[in-house]
Design a protein around this motif. Structure first.
Motif, short mmCIF file in Angstrom:
data_model
loop_
_atom_site.label_atom_id
_atom_site.label_comp_id
_atom_site.label_asym_id
_atom_site.label_seq_id
_atom_site.Cartn_x
_atom_site.Cartn_y
_atom_site.Cartn_z
N THR A 78 0.12 27.52 -12.11
CA THR A 78 0.40 26.28 -11.78
C THR A 78 0.98 25.84 -10.68
O THR A 78 2.37 26.24 -10.20
N THR A 79 0.61 24.73 -9.91
CA THR A 79 1.36 24.35 -8.66
C THR A 79 2.23 22.94 -9.09
O THR A 79 1.39 22.07 -9.76
N VAL A 80 3.28 22.92 -8.50
CA VAL A 80 4.15 21.50 -9.05
C VAL A 80 4.82 21.01 -7.79
O VAL A 80 4.92 21.75 -6.93
N VAL A 97 -2.30 15.24 -6.27
CA VAL A 97 -1.99 15.50 -4.97
C VAL A 97 -1.78 14.09 -4.03
O VAL A 97 -0.91 13.85 -3.33
N GLU A 98 -2.58 13.34 -4.40
CA GLU A 98 -2.97 11.59 -3.80
C GLU A 98 -1.44 11.00 -3.89
O GLU A 98 -0.97 10.05 -3.24
N VAL A 142 15.95 14.38 0.87
CA VAL A 142 15.05 14.66 2.14
C VAL A 142 13.72 14.67 1.82
O VAL A 142 12.91 13.99 2.74
N GLY A 143 13.16 15.06 0.69
CA GLY A 143 11.81 15.04 0.71
C GLY A 143 11.44 15.84 -0.97
O GLY A 143 12.13 15.89 -1.38
N VAL A 144 9.91 16.08 -0.87
CA VAL A 144 9.50 16.92 -1.87
C VAL A 144 8.97 17.93 -1.63
O VAL A 144 8.48 18.38 -0.50
N LEU A 145 9.04 19.20 -2.67
CA LEU A 145 8.55 20.40 -2.42
C LEU A 145 7.64 20.87 -3.52
O LEU A 145 7.94 20.55 -4.48
N VAL A 146 6.48 21.33 -2.66
CA VAL A 146 5.19 21.92 -3.60
C VAL A 146 5.27 23.33 -3.49
O VAL A 146 5.14 23.85 -2.45
N VAL A 147 5.15 24.03 -4.80
CA VAL A 147 5.55 25.32 -5.03
C VAL A 147 4.79 25.66 -6.34
O VAL A 147 4.59 24.88 -7.27
N PRO A 148 4.64 27.22 -6.49
CA PRO A 148 4.19 27.54 -7.57
C PRO A 148 5.07 27.06 -8.79
O PRO A 148 6.43 27.37 -8.61
N GLN A 149 4.80 27.07 -9.97
CA GLN A 149 5.69 26.76 -11.03
C GLN A 149 6.85 27.81 -11.14
O GLN A 149 7.88 27.46 -11.58
N SER A 150 6.43 28.99 -11.09
CA SER A 150 7.56 30.02 -11.12
C SER A 150 8.68 30.03 -10.23
O SER A 150 9.84 30.25 -10.70
N LEU A 151 8.47 29.64 -9.11
CA LEU A 151 9.41 29.26 -8.14
C LEU A 151 10.42 27.87 -8.30
O LEU A 151 11.53 28.07 -8.24
N ALA A 152 9.84 27.06 -8.96
CA ALA A 152 10.33 25.88 -9.36
C ALA A 152 11.46 26.20 -10.55
O ALA A 152 12.63 25.64 -10.47
N ARG A 158 20.18 21.23 -12.46
CA ARG A 158 19.91 20.11 -13.25
C ARG A 158 19.70 18.56 -12.91
O ARG A 158 19.25 17.92 -13.78
N ASP A 159 19.89 18.55 -11.33
CA ASP A 159 19.61 17.42 -10.87
C ASP A 159 18.19 17.24 -10.33
O ASP A 159 17.69 16.37 -9.79
N LEU A 160 17.66 18.18 -10.41
CA LEU A 160 15.97 18.39 -10.21
C LEU A 160 14.85 18.54 -11.36
O LEU A 160 15.39 18.98 -12.44
N THR A 161 13.72 18.06 -11.19
CA THR A 161 12.84 18.43 -12.02
C THR A 161 11.36 18.67 -11.47
O THR A 161 11.44 18.66 -10.27
N TYR A 162 10.45 19.07 -12.22
CA TYR A 162 9.18 19.06 -11.38
C TYR A 162 8.05 18.47 -12.27
O TYR A 162 7.90 18.66 -13.46
N ARG A 163 7.01 18.38 -11.49
CA ARG A 163 5.66 17.91 -12.19
C ARG A 163 4.32 18.68 -11.90
O ARG A 163 4.21 18.77 -10.72
N PRO A 164 3.56 18.96 -12.82
CA PRO A 164 2.36 19.74 -12.39
C PRO A 164 1.54 19.00 -11.50
O PRO A 164 1.17 17.65 -11.81
N LEU A 165 0.78 19.32 -10.53
CA LEU A 165 -0.02 18.74 -9.75
C LEU A 165 -1.42 19.06 -10.10
O LEU A 165 -1.85 20.11 -10.13
#
Length: 230
Positions: A78-80, A97-98, A142-152, A158-165
């Motif tokens: 999954t991409t997050v 994505v939008e 600075v910005g947002v990073l889009v990566v495969p979930q395994s890399l997230a 602790r100060d970051l999280t991710y959401r599936p796209l």
């Protein structure tokens, strides 16, 4: 008398986020006399080393240039979007994505998600060299990073999280190796990642210890026919 040299190891490259540990343990059980050497690499680096013979095979993410290579898909990821906790994207369990249109998107140079460069959003002024550096920039706002979930997960903070796209292309992990006649070790590893059992007809046979011959003294002699009385 010269001692025989140790057999050459089977060298397997793998990219960040891919966890070959399970397959490595199975290899150790099946091939205890053949070392499996795990080599961290980028996708491009692994492909180059396979072509030069520095690696026997690689676990990489598509896309790759498949000229002269075999490649079999293993699984999809999954991409997050990786964001700071409390970011607007975190109000829902998933994002599209939008939703990134107003964000500054980070594109590390070791990133294999080529499509992300076409995603809506503003390019960052600074291009991070690695995914780890990009994660540091996300934490700094600075910005947002889009990566495969395994890399997230690999770069969890602790100060970051991710959401599936939900509408982003997924990432496919493949096993790739030279397009040539397979060695026994290559067939062995293909069998491992495909879940073949040791007794599978496609799994290379190991030499077996020949059955010990029964001592002559313990062999049963055929019974002689008794002579009839005349």
């Amino acid at each position: 008398m010269t001692e025989p040299s140790d057999p050459a190891p089977f060298r397997l490259g793998y990219v960040q986020g891919v966890t070959p540990g399970k397959w490595a343990r199975m290899w150790a059980e099946r091939r205890p006399h053949n070392l499996l050497e795990l080599v961290p690499a980028t996708t491009d680096g692994a492909v180059d080393m396979i072509r030069t013979g520095a690696l026997d095979a690689g676990l990489v993410r598509l896309p790759i240039d498949r000229t002269g290579l075999h490649a079999i898909p293993l699984y999809t990821e999954t991409t997050v979007a990786v964001v700071p906790k409390g970011h607007l994207l975190t109000v829902a369990e998933e994002a599209a994505v939008e939703d990134l249109a107003d964000e500054t998107l980070l594109h590390p140079r070791d990133d294999t998600l080529d499509w992300a460069g076409d995603a809506p959003g503003r390019p960052a002024d600074h291009t991070p060299a690695t995914t780890g550096e990009a994660v540091e920039l996300v934490a700094a706002g600075v910005g947002v990073l889009v990566v495969p979930q395994s890399l997230a997960r690999l770069h969890h903070r602790r100060d970051l999280t991710y959401r599936p796209l939900t509408d982003a292309p997924s990432s496919t992990v493949v096993l790739t190796w030279p397009d040539a006649e397979n060695t026994d070790l290559m067939e062995e590893f293909i069998g491992i990642v495909r879940g073949r059992t040791v007794n599978s007809t496609r799994t290379p046979r190991r030499e077996q210890t020949p059955a010990r011959a029964t001592p002559a003294a313990n062999r049963r002699r055929p019974a002689r026919r008794g002579r009839g009385r005349r």
